[in-house]
Design a protein around this motif. Structure first.
Motif, PDB file in Angstrom:
ATOM      1  N   UNK A  83       0.857  -1.178   0.000  1.00 26.37           N
ATOM      2  CA  UNK A  83       0.000   0.000   0.000  1.00 26.37           C
ATOM      3  C   UNK A  83       0.897   1.233   0.000  1.00 26.37           C
ATOM      4  N   UNK A  84       0.634   2.137  -0.922  1.00 23.70           N
ATOM      5  CA  UNK A  84       1.463   3.334  -1.054  1.00 23.70           C
ATOM      6  C   UNK A  84       0.567   4.558  -1.175  1.00 23.70           C
ATOM      7  N   UNK A  85       0.931   5.627  -0.459  1.00 27.99           N
ATOM      8  CA  UNK A  85       0.177   6.874  -0.512  1.00 27.99           C
ATOM      9  C   UNK A  85       1.096   8.028  -0.879  1.00 27.99           C
ATOM     10  N   UNK A  86       0.661   8.837  -1.845  1.00 25.95           N
ATOM     11  CA  UNK A  86       1.320  10.085  -2.222  1.00 25.95           C
ATOM     12  C   UNK A  86       0.306  11.194  -2.004  1.00 25.95           C
ATOM     13  N   UNK A  87       0.656  12.194  -1.211  1.00 25.07           N
ATOM     14  CA  UNK A  87      -0.338  13.232  -0.921  1.00 25.07           C
ATOM     15  C   UNK A  87       0.330  14.548  -0.557  1.00 25.07           C
ATOM     16  N   UNK A  88      -0.449  15.577  -0.678  1.00 22.28           N
ATOM     17  CA  UNK A  88       0.002  16.911  -0.311  1.00 22.28           C
ATOM     18  C   UNK A  88      -0.215  17.185   1.167  1.00 22.28           C
ATOM     19  N   UNK A  89      -1.319  16.679   1.696  1.00 21.35           N
ATOM     20  CA  UNK A  89      -1.675  16.935   3.088  1.00 21.35           C
ATOM     21  C   UNK A  89      -2.631  15.840   3.542  1.00 21.35           C
ATOM     22  N   UNK A  90      -2.582  15.382   4.767  1.00 23.65           N
ATOM     23  CA  UNK A  90      -1.667  15.770   5.848  1.00 23.65           C
ATOM     24  C   UNK A  90      -0.339  15.045   5.735  1.00 23.65           C
ATOM     25  N   UNK A  91       0.573  15.387   6.633  1.00 21.78           N
ATOM     26  CA  UNK A  91       1.864  14.701   6.687  1.00 21.78           C
ATOM     27  C   UNK A  91       1.647  13.255   7.141  1.00 21.78           C
ATOM     28  N   UNK A  92       2.488  12.328   6.733  1.00 19.74           N
ATOM     29  CA  UNK A  92       3.631  12.467   5.827  1.00 19.74           C
ATOM     30  C   UNK A  92       3.176  12.468   4.375  1.00 19.74           C
ATOM     31  N   UNK A  93       3.998  13.014   3.503  1.00 17.66           N
ATOM     32  CA  UNK A  93       3.604  13.127   2.098  1.00 17.66           C
ATOM     33  C   UNK A  93       3.739  11.810   1.337  1.00 17.66           C
ATOM     34  N   UNK A  94       4.652  10.945   1.777  1.00 22.12           N
ATOM     35  CA  UNK A  94       4.834   9.635   1.157  1.00 22.12           C
ATOM     36  C   UNK A  94       4.843   8.571   2.254  1.00 22.12           C
ATOM     37  N   UNK A  95       4.068   7.525   2.049  1.00 29.09           N
ATOM     38  CA  UNK A  95       3.996   6.469   3.061  1.00 29.09           C
ATOM     39  C   UNK A  95       3.683   5.149   2.376  1.00 29.09           C
ATOM     40  N   UNK A  96       4.346   4.090   2.821  1.00 31.40           N
ATOM     41  CA  UNK A  96       4.031   2.777   2.263  1.00 31.40           C
ATOM     42  C   UNK A  96       4.088   1.710   3.350  1.00 31.40           C
ATOM     43  N   UNK A  97       3.342   0.626   3.108  1.00 30.91           N
ATOM     44  CA  UNK A  97       3.360  -0.553   3.971  1.00 30.91           C
ATOM     45  C   UNK A  97       3.436  -1.778   3.081  1.00 30.91           C
ATOM     46  N   UNK A  98       4.394  -2.644   3.368  1.00 23.52           N
ATOM     47  CA  UNK A  98       4.587  -3.873   2.602  1.00 23.52           C
ATOM     48  C   UNK A  98       4.491  -5.053   3.565  1.00 23.52           C
ATOM     49  N   UNK A  99       3.771  -6.084   3.174  1.00 21.13           N
ATOM     50  CA  UNK A  99       3.636  -7.287   3.994  1.00 21.13           C
ATOM     51  C   UNK A  99       3.872  -8.517   3.132  1.00 21.13           C
ATOM     52  N   UNK A 100       4.347  -9.591   3.788  1.00 20.78           N
ATOM     53  CA  UNK A 100       4.590 -10.839   3.062  1.00 20.78           C
ATOM     54  C   UNK A 100       5.795 -11.565   3.613  1.00 20.78           C
ATOM     55  N   UNK A 101       6.330 -12.526   2.876  1.00 17.48           N
ATOM     56  CA  UNK A 101       7.548 -13.213   3.297  1.00 17.48           C
ATOM     57  C   UNK A 101       8.690 -12.221   3.497  1.00 17.48           C
ATOM     58  N   UNK A 102       9.508 -12.467   4.489  1.00 14.37           N
ATOM     59  CA  UNK A 102      10.554 -11.521   4.877  1.00 14.37           C
ATOM     60  C   UNK A 102      11.445 -11.116   3.702  1.00 14.37           C
ATOM     61  N   UNK A 103      11.863 -12.071   2.884  1.00 11.62           N
ATOM     62  CA  UNK A 103      12.744 -11.765   1.763  1.00 11.62           C
ATOM     63  C   UNK A 103      12.065 -10.814   0.777  1.00 11.62           C
TER      64      UNK A 103
END
Length: 225
Positions: A83-103
């Protein structure tokens, strides 16, 4: 069996994304075998889902209804997701979450970090470090400083000048900061807006540097001639 893992990273940076950047994101997320989905929020408050990135690139992105954020998500097999977010407001402007096998999490996190670094604006430090606090302090102090100087340079019967100076400088600062946006979506009409503001930004910075050098040269000439 490989351990399950997840990683979330938040960055408050200034960024510029164009059609090439967005296509690169779709190619990267496409490595997670699953259905891609995009949510785009516009300045009129509407949020629309799109199945592929070309639908977003084709948006007019007009001045009356411009893009303020893009959320990209993909959920694949074996618990893999991003999941990735790019935005002007509110902070933070860039945020991502990755899930799955560690590698896989380590691999995709490195890929996303490289992708984000490719469109990070040079003035991002003012959004993500102490430089931002210093800039805000300077913006607050400068109008007061100039108003105080004006008060001593002109007679008391021109008492309207200090408050006028504060207003004029504050307005100038407001528009100067507008030249350094946190989020720029350079697609559709947004690409033309970016070119226009980039030209003005370059002119303003060049004028500042020239005036600074002229001031230093004038002081040097005054002392040595």
């Amino acid at each position: 069996m490989e351990n399950e893992a997840s990683k979330t990273r938040s960055m408050d940076i200034a960024f510029l994304v164009d059609s090439d950047n967005l296509r690169g994101l779709e190619k990267l997320l496409g490595e997670i075998k699953g259905a891609l989905e995009y949510k785009v929020k516009f300045s009129d408050g509407s949020t629309i889902k799109y199945p592929n990135i070309e639908d977003i690139i084709a948006q007019p992105n007009s001045g009356k209804r411009f893009i303020v954020s893009i959320l990209a998500s993909v959920e694949g097999h074996a618990g893999q997701s991003a999941f990735l977010t790019l935005r002007n407001d509110p902070e933070p402007s860039v945020e991502y979450t990755i899930s799955g096998p560690q590698r896989n999490v380590i691999y995709f996190a490195d890929k996303l970090d490289d992708w984000i670094a490719s469109f990070r604006q040079w003035y991002s430090a003012f959004f993500s470090s102490r430089l931002g606090a210093l800039a805000a302090l300077a913006a607050f102090v400068l109008p007061l400083f100039l108003a105080d100087k004006i008060q001593y340079l002109f007679p008391a019967n021109k008492s309207w000048m200090p408050p006028t100076t504060i207003v004029v400088v504050a307005v100038a600062e407001y528009w100067t900061f507008k030249l350094f946006p946190r989020a720029t979506f350079a697609i559709g009409q947004g690409a033309r807006r970016h070119q226009f503001f980039s030209m003005i930004r370059t002119t303003v910075l060049a004028g500042f540097v020239i005036s600074l050098l002229a001031s230093v040269l004038a002081n040097w000439l005054t002392r040595h001639l």
